[in-house]
Scaffold this motif. Sequence first.
Motif, PDB file in Angstrom:
ATOM      1  N   MET A   1       0.899  -1.386  -0.170  1.00  0.00           N
ATOM      2  CA  MET A   1       0.106   0.039  -0.100  1.00  0.00           C
ATOM      3  C   MET A   1       0.845   1.366  -0.038  1.00  0.00           C
ATOM      4  SD  MET A   1      -3.463   0.318   1.909  1.00  0.00           S
ATOM      5  CE  MET A   1      -4.254   1.945   2.359  1.00  0.00           C
ATOM      6  N   GLU A   2       2.206   1.230   0.680  1.00  0.00           N
ATOM      7  CA  GLU A   2       2.971   2.309   0.918  1.00  0.00           C
ATOM      8  C   GLU A   2       3.390   2.455  -0.614  1.00  0.00           C
ATOM      9  OE1 GLU A   2       5.931   2.250   3.824  1.00  0.00           O
ATOM     10  OE2 GLU A   2       4.358   1.567   5.533  1.00  0.00           O
ATOM     11  N   THR A   3       3.757   1.426  -1.283  1.00  0.00           N
ATOM     12  CA  THR A   3       4.376   1.637  -2.585  1.00  0.00           C
ATOM     13  C   THR A   3       3.384   2.422  -3.525  1.00  0.00           C
ATOM     14  OG1 THR A   3       5.597  -0.228  -2.297  1.00  0.00           O
ATOM     15  CG2 THR A   3       5.503   0.169  -4.402  1.00  0.00           C
ATOM     16  N   PHE A   4       2.212   1.758  -3.494  1.00  0.00           N
ATOM     17  CA  PHE A   4       1.134   2.252  -4.252  1.00  0.00           C
ATOM     18  C   PHE A   4       0.967   3.946  -3.882  1.00  0.00           C
ATOM     19  CE2 PHE A   4      -3.301   3.490  -5.473  1.00  0.00           C
ATOM     20  CZ  PHE A   4      -3.171   3.102  -6.547  1.00  0.00           C
ATOM     21  N   GLU A   5       0.949   4.504  -2.612  1.00  0.00           N
ATOM     22  CA  GLU A   5       0.886   5.790  -2.553  1.00  0.00           C
ATOM     23  C   GLU A   5       1.928   6.506  -2.980  1.00  0.00           C
ATOM     24  OE1 GLU A   5       0.399   5.790   1.628  1.00  0.00           O
ATOM     25  OE2 GLU A   5      -1.712   5.427   1.540  1.00  0.00           O
ATOM     26  N   LYS A   6       3.220   6.040  -2.895  1.00  0.00           N
ATOM     27  CA  LYS A   6       4.524   6.764  -3.296  1.00  0.00           C
ATOM     28  C   LYS A   6       4.190   6.789  -4.865  1.00  0.00           C
ATOM     29  CE  LYS A   6       7.485   5.295   0.489  1.00  0.00           C
ATOM     30  NZ  LYS A   6       8.542   4.615   0.532  1.00  0.00           N
ATOM     31  N   LYS A  51      -2.859   7.098 -17.490  1.00  0.00           N
ATOM     32  CA  LYS A  51      -2.111   6.236 -18.428  1.00  0.00           C
ATOM     33  C   LYS A  51      -0.839   5.674 -17.886  1.00  0.00           C
ATOM     34  CE  LYS A  51      -0.444   4.558 -22.293  1.00  0.00           C
ATOM     35  NZ  LYS A  51      -0.500   2.939 -22.345  1.00  0.00           N
ATOM     36  N   ALA A  52      -0.074   6.630 -16.857  1.00  0.00           N
ATOM     37  CA  ALA A  52       1.155   6.010 -16.610  1.00  0.00           C
ATOM     38  C   ALA A  52       1.107   5.257 -15.293  1.00  0.00           C
ATOM     39  CB  ALA A  52       1.950   7.607 -16.034  1.00  0.00           C
ATOM     40  N   LEU A  53       0.042   5.365 -14.520  1.00  0.00           N
ATOM     41  CA  LEU A  53      -0.301   4.346 -13.510  1.00  0.00           C
ATOM     42  C   LEU A  53      -0.901   3.011 -13.976  1.00  0.00           C
ATOM     43  CD1 LEU A  53      -0.571   3.830 -10.553  1.00  0.00           C
ATOM     44  CD2 LEU A  53      -2.969   4.609 -10.874  1.00  0.00           C
ATOM     45  N   ASP A  54      -1.500   3.104 -14.957  1.00  0.00           N
ATOM     46  CA  ASP A  54      -1.754   1.850 -15.831  1.00  0.00           C
ATOM     47  C   ASP A  54      -0.652   0.995 -16.150  1.00  0.00           C
ATOM     48  OD1 ASP A  54      -3.628  -0.175 -16.962  1.00  0.00           O
ATOM     49  OD2 ASP A  54      -2.928   0.646 -18.715  1.00  0.00           O
ATOM     50  N   ASP A  55       0.542   1.645 -16.846  1.00  0.00           N
ATOM     51  CA  ASP A  55       1.618   1.147 -17.314  1.00  0.00           C
ATOM     52  C   ASP A  55       2.392   0.687 -15.835  1.00  0.00           C
ATOM     53  OD1 ASP A  55       1.060   2.009 -19.792  1.00  0.00           O
ATOM     54  OD2 ASP A  55       2.305   3.425 -20.007  1.00  0.00           O
ATOM     55  N   LYS A  56       2.419   1.354 -15.146  1.00  0.00           N
ATOM     56  CA  LYS A  56       3.310   0.821 -13.764  1.00  0.00           C
ATOM     57  C   LYS A  56       2.689  -0.314 -13.135  1.00  0.00           C
ATOM     58  CE  LYS A  56       5.896   1.690 -10.148  1.00  0.00           C
ATOM     59  NZ  LYS A  56       6.986   0.921  -9.937  1.00  0.00           N
ATOM     60  N   ASP A  60       4.151  -4.468 -12.746  1.00  0.00           N
ATOM     61  CA  ASP A  60       4.549  -4.605 -11.441  1.00  0.00           C
ATOM     62  C   ASP A  60       4.232  -6.005 -11.089  1.00  0.00           C
ATOM     63  OD1 ASP A  60       4.689  -4.990  -8.497  1.00  0.00           O
ATOM     64  OD2 ASP A  60       3.657  -2.918  -8.126  1.00  0.00           O
ATOM     65  N   PRO A  61       5.511  -6.877 -10.777  1.00  0.00           N
ATOM     66  CA  PRO A  61       5.347  -8.175 -10.325  1.00  0.00           C
ATOM     67  C   PRO A  61       4.406  -8.649  -9.142  1.00  0.00           C
ATOM     68  CG  PRO A  61       7.305  -7.465  -9.781  1.00  0.00           C
ATOM     69  CD  PRO A  61       6.772  -6.210 -10.512  1.00  0.00           C
ATOM     70  N   ASP A  62       4.351  -7.562  -8.168  1.00  0.00           N
ATOM     71  CA  ASP A  62       3.335  -7.828  -7.014  1.00  0.00           C
ATOM     72  C   ASP A  62       2.021  -7.654  -7.153  1.00  0.00           C
ATOM     73  OD1 ASP A  62       5.754  -8.451  -5.629  1.00  0.00           O
ATOM     74  OD2 ASP A  62       5.884  -6.506  -5.024  1.00  0.00           O
ATOM     75  N   VAL A  63       1.457  -7.226  -8.371  1.00  0.00           N
ATOM     76  CA  VAL A  63       0.178  -6.678  -8.637  1.00  0.00           C
ATOM     77  C   VAL A  63      -0.356  -8.030  -9.722  1.00  0.00           C
ATOM     78  CG1 VAL A  63      -1.570  -5.498  -9.780  1.00  0.00           C
ATOM     79  CG2 VAL A  63       0.590  -4.255  -8.369  1.00  0.00           C
ATOM     80  N   ILE A  64      -1.248  -8.800  -9.010  1.00  0.00           N
ATOM     81  CA  ILE A  64      -1.519 -10.070 -10.010  1.00  0.00           C
ATOM     82  C   ILE A  64      -2.914  -9.512 -10.964  1.00  0.00           C
ATOM     83  CG2 ILE A  64      -2.984 -12.122  -9.860  1.00  0.00           C
ATOM     84  CD1 ILE A  64      -1.839 -12.667  -7.067  1.00  0.00           C
TER      85      ILE A  64
END
Length: 75
Positions: A1-6, A51-56, A60-64
């Motif tokens: 969650m912290e990573t997502f907020e950053k 768009k940038a968030l979608d690409d990220k 991300d290997p942690d997001v299934i």
Amino acid sequence: METFEKTLKLFKGEIKESKEWGVKELAYKIGKSETGLFLFFELELDPKGVKALDDKLRNDPDVIRYLLIRKEDKG
């Protein structure tokens, strides 16, 4: 969650609401995962940031799995 907020701050967005739905069993096995942590976020974000968030998130290997939808204003 912290990573997502950053990550969201990098794209000049903010979290309006967040809910942790907890760890749930997946309907089917995805890779080696049989369970997943389900999180809900209501965001305010510039269209270019989406768009940038979608690409990220896609890379991300942690997001299934994830789903980004646009909420219509009722004004």
